[in-house]
Design a protein around this motif. Structure first.
Motif, PDB file in Angstrom:
ATOM      1  N   LYS A  77      49.149  47.684  39.341  1.00 12.62           N
ATOM      2  CA  LYS A  77      48.874  46.248  39.453  1.00 12.62           C
ATOM      3  C   LYS A  77      47.815  45.850  38.428  1.00 12.62           C
ATOM      4  O   LYS A  77      46.933  46.649  38.095  1.00 12.62           O
ATOM      5  N   CYS A  78      47.890  44.608  37.966  1.00 12.43           N
ATOM      6  CA  CYS A  78      46.928  44.188  36.947  1.00 12.43           C
ATOM      7  C   CYS A  78      46.643  42.699  37.033  1.00 12.43           C
ATOM      8  O   CYS A  78      47.380  41.937  37.669  1.00 12.43           O
ATOM      9  N   ILE A  79      45.564  42.308  36.394  1.00 10.91           N
ATOM     10  CA  ILE A  79      45.223  40.904  36.164  1.00 10.91           C
ATOM     11  C   ILE A  79      45.131  40.726  34.653  1.00 10.91           C
ATOM     12  O   ILE A  79      44.400  41.459  33.975  1.00 10.91           O
ATOM     13  N   PHE A  80      45.883  39.773  34.128  1.00 11.64           N
ATOM     14  CA  PHE A  80      45.902  39.503  32.689  1.00 11.64           C
ATOM     15  C   PHE A  80      44.877  38.417  32.375  1.00 11.64           C
ATOM     16  O   PHE A  80      44.882  37.354  32.993  1.00 11.64           O
ATOM     17  N   VAL A  81      43.986  38.694  31.424  1.00 16.00           N
ATOM     18  CA  VAL A  81      42.928  37.744  31.068  1.00 16.00           C
ATOM     19  C   VAL A  81      43.038  37.418  29.582  1.00 16.00           C
ATOM     20  O   VAL A  81      42.936  38.315  28.736  1.00 16.00           O
ATOM     21  N   ARG A  82      43.263  36.156  29.263  1.00 17.80           N
ATOM     22  CA  ARG A  82      43.318  35.742  27.859  1.00 17.80           C
ATOM     23  C   ARG A  82      41.915  35.717  27.267  1.00 17.80           C
ATOM     24  O   ARG A  82      40.928  35.551  27.979  1.00 17.80           O
ATOM     25  N   LYS A  83      41.843  35.856  25.935  1.00 17.09           N
ATOM     26  CA  LYS A  83      40.533  36.023  25.298  1.00 17.09           C
ATOM     27  C   LYS A  83      39.620  34.812  25.481  1.00 17.09           C
ATOM     28  O   LYS A  83      38.396  34.957  25.507  1.00 17.09           O
ATOM     29  N   ASN A  84      40.195  33.611  25.620  1.00 19.54           N
ATOM     30  CA  ASN A  84      39.373  32.410  25.792  1.00 19.54           C
ATOM     31  C   ASN A  84      39.254  31.980  27.255  1.00 19.54           C
ATOM     32  O   ASN A  84      38.695  30.933  27.556  1.00 19.54           O
ATOM     33  N   GLN A  85      39.783  32.803  28.144  1.00 21.45           N
ATOM     34  CA  GLN A  85      39.777  32.477  29.570  1.00 21.45           C
ATOM     35  C   GLN A  85      38.507  33.015  30.230  1.00 21.45           C
ATOM     36  O   GLN A  85      37.999  34.079  29.862  1.00 21.45           O
ATOM     37  N   VAL A  86      37.987  32.286  31.214  1.00 19.36           N
ATOM     38  CA  VAL A  86      36.844  32.777  31.988  1.00 19.36           C
ATOM     39  C   VAL A  86      37.345  33.875  32.921  1.00 19.36           C
ATOM     40  O   VAL A  86      38.262  33.641  33.721  1.00 19.36           O
ATOM     41  N   PRO A  87      36.799  35.100  32.839  1.00  9.52           N
ATOM     42  CA  PRO A  87      37.275  36.192  33.695  1.00  9.52           C
ATOM     43  C   PRO A  87      37.036  35.873  35.170  1.00  9.52           C
ATOM     44  O   PRO A  87      36.091  35.162  35.514  1.00  9.52           O
ATOM     45  N   PRO A  88      37.881  36.400  36.052  1.00  9.97           N
ATOM     46  CA  PRO A  88      37.684  36.161  37.489  1.00  9.97           C
ATOM     47  C   PRO A  88      36.407  36.824  37.990  1.00  9.97           C
ATOM     48  O   PRO A  88      35.895  37.760  37.371  1.00  9.97           O
ATOM     49  N   LYS A  89      35.889  36.330  39.096  1.00  7.90           N
ATOM     50  CA  LYS A  89      34.714  36.943  39.711  1.00  7.90           C
ATOM     51  C   LYS A  89      35.043  38.377  40.131  1.00  7.90           C
ATOM     52  O   LYS A  89      36.169  38.685  40.520  1.00  7.90           O
ATOM     53  N   TYR A  90      34.031  39.227  40.076  1.00  6.22           N
ATOM     54  CA  TYR A  90      34.230  40.646  40.373  1.00  6.22           C
ATOM     55  C   TYR A  90      34.811  40.860  41.768  1.00  6.22           C
ATOM     56  O   TYR A  90      35.736  41.653  41.947  1.00  6.22           O
ATOM     57  N   TYR A  91      34.303  40.137  42.761  1.00 12.61           N
ATOM     58  CA  TYR A  91      34.782  40.359  44.129  1.00 12.61           C
ATOM     59  C   TYR A  91      36.254  39.979  44.270  1.00 12.61           C
ATOM     60  O   TYR A  91      36.992  40.577  45.068  1.00 12.61           O
ATOM     61  N   LYS A  92      36.713  38.994  43.480  1.00  9.15           N
ATOM     62  CA  LYS A  92      38.127  38.619  43.502  1.00  9.15           C
ATOM     63  C   LYS A  92      38.997  39.734  42.920  1.00  9.15           C
ATOM     64  O   LYS A  92      40.095  40.017  43.407  1.00  9.15           O
ATOM     65  N   VAL A  93      38.489  40.360  41.862  1.00  2.47           N
ATOM     66  CA  VAL A  93      39.218  41.469  41.236  1.00  2.47           C
ATOM     67  C   VAL A  93      39.328  42.640  42.210  1.00  2.47           C
ATOM     68  O   VAL A  93      40.390  43.246  42.363  1.00  2.47           O
ATOM     69  N   VAL A  94      38.219  42.952  42.894  1.00  8.96           N
ATOM     70  CA  VAL A  94      38.213  44.059  43.857  1.00  8.96           C
ATOM     71  C   VAL A  94      39.184  43.784  45.000  1.00  8.96           C
ATOM     72  O   VAL A  94      39.907  44.682  45.457  1.00  8.96           O
ATOM     73  N   GLU A  95      39.232  42.538  45.466  1.00  7.21           N
ATOM     74  CA  GLU A  95      40.165  42.175  46.540  1.00  7.21           C
ATOM     75  C   GLU A  95      41.614  42.431  46.137  1.00  7.21           C
ATOM     76  O   GLU A  95      42.435  42.853  46.952  1.00  7.21           O
ATOM     77  N   GLU A  96      41.926  42.194  44.864  1.00  9.52           N
ATOM     78  CA  GLU A  96      43.310  42.319  44.407  1.00  9.52           C
ATOM     79  C   GLU A  96      43.667  43.719  43.930  1.00  9.52           C
ATOM     80  O   GLU A  96      44.783  44.194  44.158  1.00  9.52           O
ATOM     81  N   LEU A  97      42.709  44.396  43.271  1.00  3.95           N
ATOM     82  CA  LEU A  97      43.038  45.670  42.615  1.00  3.95           C
ATOM     83  C   LEU A  97      42.359  46.886  43.239  1.00  3.95           C
ATOM     84  O   LEU A  97      42.723  48.016  42.911  1.00  3.95           O
ATOM     85  N   GLY A  98      41.368  46.673  44.108  1.00  7.90           N
ATOM     86  CA  GLY A  98      40.600  47.799  44.633  1.00  7.90           C
ATOM     87  C   GLY A  98      39.297  47.958  43.873  1.00  7.90           C
ATOM     88  O   GLY A  98      39.061  47.304  42.853  1.00  7.90           O
ATOM     89  N   LYS A  99      38.447  48.856  44.355  1.00  5.11           N
ATOM     90  CA  LYS A  99      37.102  48.966  43.783  1.00  5.11           C
ATOM     91  C   LYS A  99      37.082  49.648  42.419  1.00  5.11           C
ATOM     92  O   LYS A  99      36.278  49.310  41.553  1.00  5.11           O
ATOM     93  N   ASN A 100      37.937  50.652  42.224  1.00  4.73           N
ATOM     94  CA  ASN A 100      37.971  51.361  40.940  1.00  4.73           C
ATOM     95  C   ASN A 100      39.032  50.736  40.040  1.00  4.73           C
ATOM     96  O   ASN A 100      40.212  50.682  40.390  1.00  4.73           O
ATOM     97  N   ILE A 101      38.585  50.288  38.871  1.00  2.00           N
ATOM     98  CA  ILE A 101      39.429  49.458  37.999  1.00  2.00           C
ATOM     99  C   ILE A 101      39.388  50.002  36.572  1.00  2.00           C
ATOM    100  O   ILE A 101      38.362  50.510  36.113  1.00  2.00           O
TER     101      ILE A 101
END
Length: 312
Positions: A119-143
């Motif tokens: 699973k992944c989250i795609f981030v464009r170079k000019n896009q504001v990255p998602p908050k860390y806790y949102k990433v952990v919720e979707e992908l797990g703690k180790n990324i």
């Protein structure tokens, strides 16, 4: 009408002192063909030079291309340019290159074929990255964080906490200035499997499997270049999981409409689920790269690989 320089093979790359360029120059000289290295540049000068040279065929230097942060390679623009001017070239076409050079687009195709991929989250170079806790919720703690379009594990890092997350994103944006992926870290990630397809005239050859174990935290650029990994080649294995990897590699070679060759990388989790990591349409062709070693196990010589590039 464009008159071809019928004894000239142009090789696109960075420098003339790599083993691939030296090897293929010696080989082609034996059959009466000249070679010329054309250095890629950001000012587009090599486009006009290609038209001026009118070569018989253009070859790509895979080991150079995987490191070049160049929009022309990333989006298949060089291949499209050559197609528009009816210049033959080695490797896959422009559409396949667009798909294969983007890890995210490749994943979209993997999933459409019913294949597992991390699973992944795609981030464009000019896009504001998602908050860390949102990433952990979707992908797990180790990324895993990785550039979308670079090979050889360049720019890849493991994120284990919010400090790592912010630091890695900052480094990635400053150093590579491109789109990137945040990807779940699959357990058992220290063992990677690789297989490939080699085309020889009208024959499609399924290559054996290379099982690579790393002695570091993950398959980093450094671990690959300074020999911190152990390779084990698995030929004609009856184990179902290995046969399935070869089936998937063949399927992807066809679905991506690859030409000449392709290499596909996998992970297997503790429940023995197969995850497709990526397909490489320009695998490394230095003599010590995995792809030539896979070919060697099938009695395909290095010279045969090089000759296949100009047979198109």
């Amino acid at each position: 009408m464009c008159v071809r320089n019928n004894d000239l093979v142009v090789i696109l790359g960075n420098h003339e002192n790599n083993e691939f360029y030296v090897s293929i120059s010696i080989l082609l000289k034996k059959i009466g063909l000249k070679t010329q290295m054309l250095v890629l540049d950001v000012n587009n000068l090599f486009f006009s030079k290609l038209l001026e040279l009118k070569p018989l065929i253009v070859l790509f230097t895979p080991s150079d291309f995987s490191k070049i942060q160049n929009v022309y390679n990333e989006f298949g623009i060089i291949q499209g340019f050559l197609e528009c001017h009816n210049i033959k070239y080695s490797g896959s076409g422009s559409i396949a290159s667009i798909l294969g050079s983007s890890k995210y687009l490749s994943k979209v195709l993997f999933r459409s074929l019913g294949l597992k991929t991390p699973k992944c989250i795609f981030v464009r170079k000019n896009q504001v990255p998602p908050k860390y806790y949102k990433v952990v919720e979707e992908l797990g703690k180790n990324i895993i964080i990785k550039p979308n379009s670079l090979g050889d594990s360049v720019g890849v890092s493991i994120i284990r906490d919010e400090f790592d997350y912010l630091l890695c994103i900052d480094v990635l944006k400053q150093k590579y200035n491109g789109d990137f992926l945040l990807e779940e870290l699959i357990d058992n990630n220290k063992i990677e499997y690789t297989t490939g397809i080699f085309e020889r005239k009208n024959e499609v050859i399924q290559l054996p499997i290379c099982k690579t174990t790393t002695f570091t935290d993950f398959f980093s650029y450094e671990s690959k270049k300074i020999g911190l990994n152990k390779k084990e080649f698995i030929s004609h294995d009856d184990e179902d999981i290995h046969k399935e990897m070869q089936r998937i590699a063949y399927l992807l070679h066809k679905e991506f409409n690859c030409k000449n060759f392709s290499r596909t990388d996998f992970l297997v989790d503790k429940e023995r689920n197969i995850y497709v990591l990526e397909i490489n349409l320009l695998p490394g062709l230095q003599p010590n790269s995995i792809f030539p070693q896979l070919c060697e196990k099938e009695k395909i010589s290095y010279d045969e690989i090089l000759f296949s590039l100009v047979e198109v």
